[in-house]
Design a protein around this motif. Structure first.
Motif, PDB file in Angstrom:
ATOM      1  N   ARG A 125       0.852  -1.191   0.000  1.00 49.85           N
ATOM      2  CA  ARG A 125       0.000   0.000   0.000  1.00 49.85           C
ATOM      3  C   ARG A 125       0.884   1.235   0.000  1.00 49.85           C
ATOM      4  O   ARG A 125       1.807   1.360   0.794  1.00 49.85           O
ATOM      5  N   LEU A 139       1.947   4.778   0.960  1.00 51.05           N
ATOM      6  CA  LEU A 139       1.699   5.544   2.179  1.00 51.05           C
ATOM      7  C   LEU A 139       1.139   6.936   1.896  1.00 51.05           C
ATOM      8  O   LEU A 139       0.585   7.572   2.783  1.00 51.05           O
ATOM      9  N   ARG A 176      -2.523   5.740  -0.726  1.00 53.96           N
ATOM     10  CA  ARG A 176      -3.196   4.559  -0.192  1.00 53.96           C
ATOM     11  C   ARG A 176      -3.600   3.534  -1.254  1.00 53.96           C
ATOM     12  O   ARG A 176      -4.388   2.643  -1.007  1.00 53.96           O
TER      13      ARG A 176
END
Length: 98
Positions: A37, A39, A42
């Motif tokens: 994922r 950061l 997302r």
């Protein structure tokens, strides 16, 4: 590897999943790929090795072999065993402009 959406390179590992890949002879091999994922935005990505192509079920080598022919596409006439009729220059007189 940067994120395709925001170009960030910051990821966290959020899990893994099984990915099946078909080989040239038809056998199926299972691999575990990591789910990452971003950061920043997302978005979830899957980390694929270089022999896997996104959204394809066959490995890269099998796809390349299917695209690239093993023999030339234009085969010599002798190899095709086709008998050609005797064509004379006079057969093309209708093409000449008088």
């Amino acid at each position: 590897m940067p994120c395709h959406r925001c170009s960030s390179g910051a990821f966290e590992v959020i899990g893994s999943r099984e990915r099946k890949v078909r080989k040239n002879a038809g056998q199926i091999e299972c691999y575990i790929t990591r789910r990452l994922r971003c950061l920043v935005c997302r978005k979830i990505h899957h980390e694929l090795p270089n022999f896997m192509i996104p959204y394809k079920r066959y490995d890269a080598r099998t796809i390349e072999e299917g695209i690239r022919p093993s023999e030339p596409l234009v085969l010599p006439l002798l190899k095709l065993n086709i008998e050609l009729p005797n064509i004379q220059e006079s057969d093309f007189n209708y093409l000449s402009q008088d």
